[in-house]
Design a protein around this motif. Structure first.
Motif, PDB file in Angstrom:
ATOM      1  N   SER A 188      40.078  36.259  67.088  1.00  0.00           N
ATOM      2  CA  SER A 188      41.356  36.873  67.464  1.00  0.00           C
ATOM      3  C   SER A 188      41.193  38.115  68.333  1.00  0.00           C
ATOM      4  O   SER A 188      42.148  38.552  68.964  1.00  0.00           O
ATOM      5  CB  SER A 188      42.131  37.258  66.197  1.00  0.00           C
ATOM      6  OG  SER A 188      41.377  38.205  65.468  1.00  0.00           O
ATOM      7  N   LEU A 215      40.778  40.938  67.076  1.00  0.00           N
ATOM      8  CA  LEU A 215      41.338  42.068  66.326  1.00  0.00           C
ATOM      9  C   LEU A 215      40.215  42.965  65.794  1.00  0.00           C
ATOM     10  O   LEU A 215      39.115  42.493  65.490  1.00  0.00           O
ATOM     11  CB  LEU A 215      42.196  41.554  65.158  1.00  0.00           C
ATOM     12  CG  LEU A 215      43.441  40.749  65.555  1.00  0.00           C
ATOM     13  CD1 LEU A 215      44.168  40.256  64.304  1.00  0.00           C
ATOM     14  CD2 LEU A 215      44.385  41.584  66.420  1.00  0.00           C
ATOM     15  N   THR A 250      46.168  31.465  60.886  1.00  0.00           N
ATOM     16  CA  THR A 250      46.138  31.604  62.346  1.00  0.00           C
ATOM     17  C   THR A 250      45.655  30.297  62.962  1.00  0.00           C
ATOM     18  O   THR A 250      45.365  29.346  62.248  1.00  0.00           O
ATOM     19  CB  THR A 250      45.167  32.737  62.747  1.00  0.00           C
ATOM     20  OG1 THR A 250      43.888  32.408  62.208  1.00  0.00           O
ATOM     21  CG2 THR A 250      45.636  34.065  62.222  1.00  0.00           C
ATOM     22  N   SER A 284      40.949  44.607  71.401  1.00  0.00           N
ATOM     23  CA  SER A 284      41.601  43.388  71.881  1.00  0.00           C
ATOM     24  C   SER A 284      41.427  43.212  73.387  1.00  0.00           C
ATOM     25  O   SER A 284      41.259  42.093  73.869  1.00  0.00           O
ATOM     26  CB  SER A 284      43.094  43.415  71.543  1.00  0.00           C
ATOM     27  OG  SER A 284      43.255  43.226  70.160  1.00  0.00           O
ATOM     28  N   HIS A 319      36.789  41.039  65.287  1.00  0.00           N
ATOM     29  CA  HIS A 319      36.893  39.652  64.842  1.00  0.00           C
ATOM     30  C   HIS A 319      36.739  38.751  66.057  1.00  0.00           C
ATOM     31  O   HIS A 319      37.448  38.908  67.051  1.00  0.00           O
ATOM     32  CB  HIS A 319      38.248  39.430  64.156  1.00  0.00           C
ATOM     33  CG  HIS A 319      38.370  38.084  63.540  1.00  0.00           C
ATOM     34  ND1 HIS A 319      39.353  37.189  63.884  1.00  0.00           N
ATOM     35  CD2 HIS A 319      37.615  37.471  62.592  1.00  0.00           C
ATOM     36  CE1 HIS A 319      39.198  36.090  63.172  1.00  0.00           C
ATOM     37  NE2 HIS A 319      38.164  36.230  62.374  1.00  0.00           N
ATOM     38  N   ASP A 338      42.282  49.773  68.247  1.00  0.00           N
ATOM     39  CA  ASP A 338      42.678  48.370  68.066  1.00  0.00           C
ATOM     40  C   ASP A 338      43.006  47.707  69.402  1.00  0.00           C
ATOM     41  O   ASP A 338      42.628  46.567  69.659  1.00  0.00           O
ATOM     42  CB  ASP A 338      43.850  48.247  67.084  1.00  0.00           C
ATOM     43  CG  ASP A 338      45.018  49.147  67.461  1.00  0.00           C
ATOM     44  OD1 ASP A 338      44.854  50.002  68.367  1.00  0.00           O
ATOM     45  OD2 ASP A 338      46.110  48.997  66.869  1.00  0.00           O
ATOM     46  N   GLN A 358      42.177  38.396  58.870  1.00  0.00           N
ATOM     47  CA  GLN A 358      43.452  37.968  59.465  1.00  0.00           C
ATOM     48  C   GLN A 358      44.168  39.109  60.183  1.00  0.00           C
ATOM     49  O   GLN A 358      45.254  38.911  60.709  1.00  0.00           O
ATOM     50  CB  GLN A 358      44.384  37.456  58.359  1.00  0.00           C
ATOM     51  CG  GLN A 358      43.884  36.238  57.625  1.00  0.00           C
ATOM     52  CD  GLN A 358      44.330  34.961  58.303  1.00  0.00           C
ATOM     53  OE1 GLN A 358      45.383  34.924  58.923  1.00  0.00           O
ATOM     54  NE2 GLN A 358      43.526  33.921  58.203  1.00  0.00           N
ATOM     55  N   GLY A 359      43.606  40.303  60.085  1.00  0.00           N
ATOM     56  CA  GLY A 359      44.275  41.435  60.702  1.00  0.00           C
ATOM     57  C   GLY A 359      44.809  42.406  59.670  1.00  0.00           C
ATOM     58  O   GLY A 359      45.393  43.434  60.030  1.00  0.00           O
ATOM     59  N   ARG A 376      49.801  46.514  72.925  1.00  0.00           N
ATOM     60  CA  ARG A 376      50.117  46.607  71.506  1.00  0.00           C
ATOM     61  C   ARG A 376      51.493  47.216  71.347  1.00  0.00           C
ATOM     62  O   ARG A 376      51.895  48.094  72.104  1.00  0.00           O
ATOM     63  CB  ARG A 376      49.081  47.497  70.828  1.00  0.00           C
ATOM     64  CG  ARG A 376      49.388  47.799  69.373  1.00  0.00           C
ATOM     65  CD  ARG A 376      48.556  48.958  68.903  1.00  0.00           C
ATOM     66  NE  ARG A 376      48.736  50.091  69.814  1.00  0.00           N
ATOM     67  CZ  ARG A 376      48.015  51.187  69.794  1.00  0.00           C
ATOM     68  NH1 ARG A 376      47.035  51.323  68.935  1.00  0.00           N
ATOM     69  NH2 ARG A 376      48.250  52.164  70.633  1.00  0.00           N
ATOM     70  N   GLN A 387      47.493  44.106  61.673  1.00  0.00           N
ATOM     71  CA  GLN A 387      47.529  43.703  63.089  1.00  0.00           C
ATOM     72  C   GLN A 387      47.755  42.198  63.162  1.00  0.00           C
ATOM     73  O   GLN A 387      47.230  41.451  62.344  1.00  0.00           O
ATOM     74  CB  GLN A 387      46.185  43.965  63.768  1.00  0.00           C
ATOM     75  CG  GLN A 387      45.565  45.320  63.590  1.00  0.00           C
ATOM     76  CD  GLN A 387      44.121  45.280  64.102  1.00  0.00           C
ATOM     77  OE1 GLN A 387      43.868  45.229  65.296  1.00  0.00           O
ATOM     78  NE2 GLN A 387      43.168  45.299  63.188  1.00  0.00           N
ATOM     79  N   ARG A 388      48.510  41.772  64.160  1.00  0.00           N
ATOM     80  CA  ARG A 388      48.687  40.332  64.385  1.00  0.00           C
ATOM     81  C   ARG A 388      48.641  40.044  65.885  1.00  0.00           C
ATOM     82  O   ARG A 388      49.303  40.736  66.666  1.00  0.00           O
ATOM     83  CB  ARG A 388      50.047  39.840  63.835  1.00  0.00           C
ATOM     84  CG  ARG A 388      50.186  39.865  62.329  1.00  0.00           C
ATOM     85  CD  ARG A 388      49.340  38.777  61.657  1.00  0.00           C
ATOM     86  NE  ARG A 388      49.553  38.733  60.213  1.00  0.00           N
ATOM     87  CZ  ARG A 388      48.804  39.390  59.316  1.00  0.00           C
ATOM     88  NH1 ARG A 388      47.793  40.135  59.708  1.00  0.00           N
ATOM     89  NH2 ARG A 388      49.072  39.279  58.027  1.00  0.00           N
ATOM     90  N   LYS A 389      47.872  39.010  66.224  1.00  0.00           N
ATOM     91  CA  LYS A 389      47.798  38.610  67.634  1.00  0.00           C
ATOM     92  C   LYS A 389      48.919  37.614  67.921  1.00  0.00           C
ATOM     93  O   LYS A 389      49.088  36.633  67.195  1.00  0.00           O
ATOM     94  CB  LYS A 389      46.440  37.963  67.915  1.00  0.00           C
ATOM     95  CG  LYS A 389      46.340  37.318  69.292  1.00  0.00           C
ATOM     96  CD  LYS A 389      44.934  36.792  69.563  1.00  0.00           C
ATOM     97  CE  LYS A 389      44.897  35.956  70.833  1.00  0.00           C
ATOM     98  NZ  LYS A 389      43.531  35.469  71.138  1.00  0.00           N
TER      99      LYS A 389
END
Ligand code: GTP
Ligand code: MG
Lengths: 170, 358
Positions: free
Chosen positions: B237, B239, A169, B258, B234, B254, B334-335, A42, A3-5
């Protein structure tokens, strides 16, 4: 799944939500509904046989970068700075957004979207300015039109590829 | 004399009042009036160049005029007739034939006074109705008694359909109200029973001393409580690090994690910008999301029913232990997917938490 924000930032009405909606839902609306706070969605990207879940944070735009709430940027792995090719101010403001985003992490993957391409000709002076800003701050520029769906996939896809291997990040 | 004649000319000669049936007007009276007035008018036209002098002449003539007595008599009769006419209720019974245009207004008003009055009233009512139609508040005020009656009647006649239509609204409201009052009751009892004892007779004694009915205490024990979902998020973030679910039907864990982080950030920015406090619970229906915040991660649980005493403290304790043991891993998240087996011993017991757990 990885996953990435990713945050979408930029002045008001440049088309952040429109790019977000085009990318996630493949839809576009002419009517302007200003975002309040932040919206999250997402989208799964395929990056070199791997799946990547992009968690997109579509933020509320203001007159310039000073109104951007920094808490929305926390933990972002990348960002898209959106400007409106019909408004010079929004292109020049990109610099401030870039500084803000790189303050905590100078290596943060960024992308600039020069949006509303359907409203200007490719040789318009604003397009040249956008290219110069991108070059100066070493952030790749993608010319896009959320309206026509031009450059949108490409914008997020290229950012996604850089995200998978970047390990830092904000 | 001239004044009187003029009056007659203006009022009486101009209209032939013919009645349809009742009341009977003596035709002789009418003819006499007409003739007399006609003669006087002729006389006035030829003999009256100076009205002021004529006036004094009139006064002088009053006593000696032989016609005067007759004329007064006629006028009296006419007056009586008009009085009876005025009491006629329905205007259809009266036909008025206009024979001259001059000066007819006083007579018409006199004769039609009741009708004018009714027209005025009707106009006022129409204006009032128009105003009510345009004024929403007035319209509501006008319609609501009728609507209330119609609803009441409908409820009586078709209560099954009404109940079905209202169920989604009322059912949910009742459910919420019951849960709310159960929570209150439970909290009250919990408060009184903070130091409860295990031994049965002592427990009964404590209940008795503290004024709690055993049935209430038993109810409290039996209230359902369930942890439906657990998210380890987290902090920076938003996440999702780990997700546990009682039902395994949730596919967007997920995204939900968020969104929860975004809601917290929004509330923080908008309502608590300079405060250390942050959103620590969200309620919807009889569900609750409880959020505990640690330095690197948030623990969010979706619970249903009445929260057992001390549940929050347990959440905090588990989160603290998690940070103590794996703080570095949580911070550097970090995800990328992680094998969460190591944290299950700390998180899994929360999913099975109930009143008896300790
Ligand atoms: N012609 C054209 N119009 C666009 C394009 N992208 C966005 N718009 C229009 O621009 C207006 C603003 O778009 P939004 O996407 O709401 O802008 P935003 O940046 O999210 O604005 P805020 O939420 O207020 O910060 C809307 O009326 C869109 O229809 C585009 O590519 N072409
Ligand atoms: Mg928007």
């Amino acid at each position: 799944m990885v996953q990435r924000k990713v945050c979408l930032v930029g002045d008001f009405a440049v088309g952040k939500t429109s790019l977000f909606n085009r990318f996630v839902y493949n839809r576009f609306s002419e009517t302007y509904q200003s975002t309040i706070g932040v919206r999250v969605q997402r989208k799964i990207l395929k990056v070199r046989d791997h799946e990547l879940a992009l968690i997109l944070w579509d933020t509320e735009g203001g007159q310039d970068s000073t109104t951007l709430k920094e808490s929305y940027l926390k933990g972002a792995a990348g960002a898209v700075i959106v400007c409106d090719l019909t408004r010079t101010g929004t292109i020049l403001h990109c610099e401030e957004y870039i500084h803000l985003l790189r303050r905590e992490n100078p290596a943060l993957p960024l992308a600039i979207a020069g949006n509303k391409l359907d409203l200007v000709s490719p040789d318009h002076a604003h397009v040249t300015v956008a290219h110069q800003v991108a070059q100066l701050f070493q952030a790749p520029l993608t010319l896009s039109s959320a309206n026509l769906g031009v450059g949108v996939e490409q914008l997020f896809q290229s950012l996604g590829e850089r995200l998978v291997h970047a390990q830092t990040t904000i | 004399m001239l004044e009187l004649e003029q009056e007659i000319c203006n009022e009486y000669m101009i209209y032939d009042v013919v009645t349809a049936g009742v009341p009977q007007i003596d035709e002789n009276v009418i003819m006499a009036i007409q003739q007399h007035a006609h003669e006087s008018a002729m006389h006035q036209a030829t003999v009256d160049p100076h009205p002021a002098e004529a006036d004094t002449a009139t006064h002088r003539q009053h006593e000696s005029d032989p016609d005067l007595a007759l004329l007064q008599e006629l006028l009296l009769q006419a007056q009586q007739l008009l009085d009876t006419e005025q009491s006629i209720e329905t205007p259809q019974q009266l036909t008025i034939i206009k024979s001259d245009r001059r000066g007819r207004r006083p007579m018409r008003e006199f004769l039609l006074a009741p009708e004018y009055q009714r027209i005025d009233e009707l106009e006022a009512r129409i204006a009032d109705l128009q105003r009510q139609l345009h004024d929403r508040d007035a319209l509501i005020q006008m319609l609501s008694p009728a609507i209330s009656r119609a609803i009441a009647q409908q409820v009586q006649e078709a209560h099954d359909e009404m109940a079905e239509a209202l169920y989604p609204v009322i059912g949910r409201t009742i459910q919420r109200a019951v849960t709310e009052s159960m929570r209150d009751l439970a909290r009250r009892i919990d408060h009184m029973m903070r130091c409860s004892m295990r031994m049965f007779f002592l427990w009964r004694l404590v209940l008795w001393i503290r004024g709690i009915r055993p049935s209430d205490a038993a109810l409290r024990e039996a209230l359902p409580f369930q942890v439906n979902e657990l998210f380890l998020i987290h902090r920076e973030s938003g996440l999702l690090i780990q997700h546990l679910s009682a039902s395994a039907t949730l596919t967007d864990a997920d995204l939900i994690a968020s969104m929860l982080a975004a809601i917290r950030a929004y509330v923080q920015e908008s309502f608590l910008p300079h405060s250390d406090h942050s959103l620590d619970s969200i309620e919807y229906g009889d569900m609750q999301i409880l959020v505990e915040e640690g330095p690197a991660a948030l623990l969010a649980v979706v619970v249903q029913g009445v929260q057992p005493a001390g549940f929050r403290a347990i959440l905090r304790q588990q989160l603290t232990e998690l940070h103590a043991a794996y703080g570095a891993i949580l911070r550097s998240f970090q995800g990328d997917p992680i094998d969460g087996a190591w944290m299950l011993p700390l998180l899994q017991p929360l999913m099975e938490w109930h009143d008896g757990s300790a």
